[in-house]
Design a protein around this motif. Sequence first.
Motif, PDB file in Angstrom:
ATOM      1  N   SER A  26       9.329 -56.301 -25.298  1.00 40.44           N
ATOM      2  CA  SER A  26       9.966 -57.393 -25.539  1.00 40.44           C
ATOM      3  C   SER A  26       9.799 -58.439 -24.439  1.00 40.44           C
ATOM      4  N   GLU A  27      10.085 -57.844 -23.273  1.00 39.74           N
ATOM      5  CA  GLU A  27       9.667 -58.520 -22.018  1.00 39.74           C
ATOM      6  C   GLU A  27       8.484 -59.202 -21.986  1.00 39.74           C
ATOM      7  N   LYS A  57       8.006 -62.053 -24.533  1.00 41.14           N
ATOM      8  CA  LYS A  57       8.876 -62.894 -24.237  1.00 41.14           C
ATOM      9  C   LYS A  57       8.131 -64.105 -23.447  1.00 41.14           C
ATOM     10  N   ASP A  58       7.400 -63.490 -22.615  1.00 40.18           N
ATOM     11  CA  ASP A  58       6.667 -64.493 -21.630  1.00 40.18           C
ATOM     12  C   ASP A  58       5.459 -65.255 -22.363  1.00 40.18           C
ATOM     13  N   ALA A  59       4.876 -64.638 -23.280  1.00 38.27           N
ATOM     14  CA  ALA A  59       3.717 -65.248 -24.076  1.00 38.27           C
ATOM     15  C   ALA A  59       4.334 -66.267 -25.226  1.00 38.27           C
ATOM     16  N   TYR A  77      -0.008 -55.463 -21.495  1.00 35.93           N
ATOM     17  CA  TYR A  77       0.992 -54.095 -21.896  1.00 35.93           C
ATOM     18  C   TYR A  77      -0.066 -53.308 -22.567  1.00 35.93           C
ATOM     19  N   VAL A  78       0.010 -51.957 -22.505  1.00 36.17           N
ATOM     20  CA  VAL A  78      -0.588 -51.333 -23.272  1.00 36.17           C
ATOM     21  C   VAL A  78       0.405 -50.065 -23.919  1.00 36.17           C
ATOM     22  N   VAL A  79       0.224 -50.083 -25.310  1.00 37.20           N
ATOM     23  CA  VAL A  79       0.987 -49.004 -26.067  1.00 37.20           C
ATOM     24  C   VAL A  79      -0.044 -47.953 -26.322  1.00 37.20           C
TER      25      VAL A  79
END
Length: 394
Positions: A50-51, A54-56, A164-166
């Motif tokens: 989420s963080e 949120k930036d994007a 971010y990598v999932v």
Amino acid sequence: MIDSIENKLGLSYELQSDLGAVNTAREICQQPDVWRLTYQKILEEKVLISEFLKDAYAFDDLKIILTGAGTSAYIGDILSQSFQQIVGKNTWAFATTDLVTHPQQYFGAEDTLLLVSFARSGNSPESVAVVELAESLCRRVYHLVVTCNEGGELVRVAQEKKSYVVFLPEETNDKALAMTSSFTSMLLTGILVSRIDRLEDCKRQVDRLIKCADIFLLNEVEGLKTVSAMGFDRAVFLGSGPLRGAACESQLKLQELTGGQVICKFDSYLGVRHGPKVVIDNKTLVVFIFSNDRHARNYEVDLVKSVNASGSGLYLVGIGEDSSSDLDLDLYVSLSSDGEVVLEDDFLAIVSVLPAQVMGFYKAIELGLLPDSPSVDGVISRVVKGVNIYPFEI
């Protein structure tokens, strides 16, 4: 796990081993379990994801591109419209294989971009190249990577950027040639990411999804095994909305697992009327994936009636969440036992590809192929080879 695989697919582990089918069998049957693990992982990482998003999302002009190569590209095809509706940002699905050859048509110098990359191995050269192209051509890029392989080259390159990598559960990194649990788990991840702010509300959908897959594996495998033994040499898969992408993945799965001996096509219910319907002959398997959207279902029912009226098709198979069908079909694959219609169509797309996986598995065996590696001459491989990436001159 071995016992459960034997029970679900009706082949002993020893026979699976002799047939070169162990990995494919395991990866098909483990899907309900890895979906549960996938949901739990995204839930645990909810705050971090989420963080990052949120930036994007703070940029009003944000452009979102969902991308991948081959099967991974179909995830974006299924997700793009619902992703846009839920997130409220312009969203497109473009394959990396298109982005690499014509990057100037997709990336702009003033773009603020969220590039969402889906990759089983993360070692496809196009997937890595697209990350670098986006960086060089766009003003600002955020990279969200969904992958089944922590050691992939895509991960290494993306981690050097704003990313971010999932990492999905290790079990999803399919060992067989044809992607099964990797595809469905990455698709589930994409759906959950689009709904990250109401993830707990998705639990009912995920639980239903798992229940539908369990019911399918318990009740419907034997019927599809019988279908696979029929003498069809082509197959057509049909779906509406997000399920058109499920039809696309289904046709590739059957074609891959049969080493191209069964030629497959996909389309929408309305689209197939405009010419492609001509490919349906008396050696064609026709598979209808039915939507839970009542409006769309009207058009789907009309097409089934049209095919029946023309006498086309060797065998007609329907797939739906509801437990019964009054349509004139040779086989109806029910994904539920309670008659309820619960799944949203993008969730439904996940479980709707399981019948093609099972048919491909048994058809490969019937043709004397090894399901884990059905490409006898090596035309296709688990990770694409022989692709040269050329510098793009701005």
